[in-house]
Design a protein around this motif. Sequence first.
Motif, mmCIF file in Angstrom:
data_model
loop_
_atom_site.group_PDB
_atom_site.id
_atom_site.type_symbol
_atom_site.label_atom_id
_atom_site.label_comp_id
_atom_site.label_asym_id
_atom_site.label_seq_id
_atom_site.Cartn_x
_atom_site.Cartn_y
_atom_site.Cartn_z
ATOM 1 N N LYS A 14 0.813 -1.215 0.000
ATOM 2 C CA LYS A 14 0.000 0.000 0.000
ATOM 3 C C LYS A 14 0.845 1.263 0.000
ATOM 4 O O LYS A 14 0.468 2.259 -0.588
ATOM 5 N N GLY A 15 1.993 1.244 0.649
ATOM 6 C CA GLY A 15 2.823 2.432 0.742
ATOM 7 C C GLY A 15 3.886 2.552 -0.334
ATOM 8 O O GLY A 15 4.635 3.520 -0.370
ATOM 9 N N VAL A 16 3.965 1.561 -1.237
ATOM 10 C CA VAL A 16 5.019 1.564 -2.248
ATOM 11 C C VAL A 16 4.708 2.593 -3.340
ATOM 12 O O VAL A 16 3.637 2.587 -3.927
ATOM 13 N N ILE A 17 5.671 3.468 -3.568
ATOM 14 C CA ILE A 17 5.565 4.458 -4.641
ATOM 15 C C ILE A 17 6.218 3.938 -5.911
ATOM 16 O O ILE A 17 5.703 4.101 -7.008
ATOM 17 N N GLY A 18 7.374 3.290 -5.764
ATOM 18 C CA GLY A 18 8.063 2.769 -6.932
ATOM 19 C C GLY A 18 9.182 1.823 -6.564
ATOM 20 O O GLY A 18 9.706 1.856 -5.454
ATOM 21 N N ILE A 19 9.533 0.965 -7.523
ATOM 22 C CA ILE A 19 10.632 0.025 -7.379
ATOM 23 C C ILE A 19 11.570 0.300 -8.547
ATOM 24 O O ILE A 19 11.139 0.339 -9.695
ATOM 25 N N PHE A 20 12.861 0.499 -8.239
ATOM 26 C CA PHE A 20 13.794 0.959 -9.252
ATOM 27 C C PHE A 20 15.078 0.148 -9.235
ATOM 28 O O PHE A 20 15.495 -0.355 -8.199
ATOM 29 N N ASP A 21 15.731 0.049 -10.386
ATOM 30 C CA ASP A 21 17.025 -0.594 -10.497
ATOM 31 C C ASP A 21 18.063 0.269 -9.775
ATOM 32 O O ASP A 21 18.071 1.493 -9.909
ATOM 33 N N TYR A 22 18.935 -0.358 -9.014
ATOM 34 C CA TYR A 22 19.906 0.379 -8.211
ATOM 35 C C TYR A 22 20.877 1.205 -9.059
ATOM 36 O O TYR A 22 21.400 2.210 -8.604
ATOM 37 N N SER A 23 21.107 0.813 -10.307
ATOM 38 C CA SER A 23 22.037 1.562 -11.155
ATOM 39 C C SER A 23 21.593 3.008 -11.357
ATOM 40 O O SER A 23 22.407 3.871 -11.667
ATOM 41 N N LEU A 24 20.318 3.288 -11.153
ATOM 42 C CA LEU A 24 19.823 4.660 -11.285
ATOM 43 C C LEU A 24 20.361 5.584 -10.201
ATOM 44 O O LEU A 24 20.297 6.802 -10.336
ATOM 45 N N THR A 25 20.909 5.028 -9.123
ATOM 46 C CA THR A 25 21.420 5.875 -8.038
ATOM 47 C C THR A 25 22.673 6.636 -8.465
ATOM 48 O O THR A 25 23.108 7.523 -7.759
ATOM 49 N N LYS A 26 23.196 6.297 -9.621
ATOM 50 C CA LYS A 26 24.380 7.003 -10.128
ATOM 51 C C LYS A 26 24.014 8.305 -10.832
ATOM 52 O O LYS A 26 24.893 9.040 -11.264
#
Length: 92
Positions: A14-26
Amino acid sequence: MFLHLGGSTVISLKGVIGIFDYSLTKTNHVNNYFNNGKKIIKICEDDEFKSFIITNKEIYLSPIAANTLKKRINSQNFTEKVNILQEHPTFK
């Protein structure tokens, strides 16, 4: 519905906004978002992160790939839209 993020961490979808690949943290956009004051919860060692999950209150760093988390959600017949993002032209 709940989602297992690795280790002993399970969260409500219910609280999840998004799930992202960690490589985007760059990217600068994502790094700026990480500095917005949300609590960051590391589920594993730094070199094992494969995805990050943004919720209403926290950001989780998980050893489980974003696609695997998506498959777990789909296997639960979860009908709400959860954003799964691996690469996005805006973040390049």
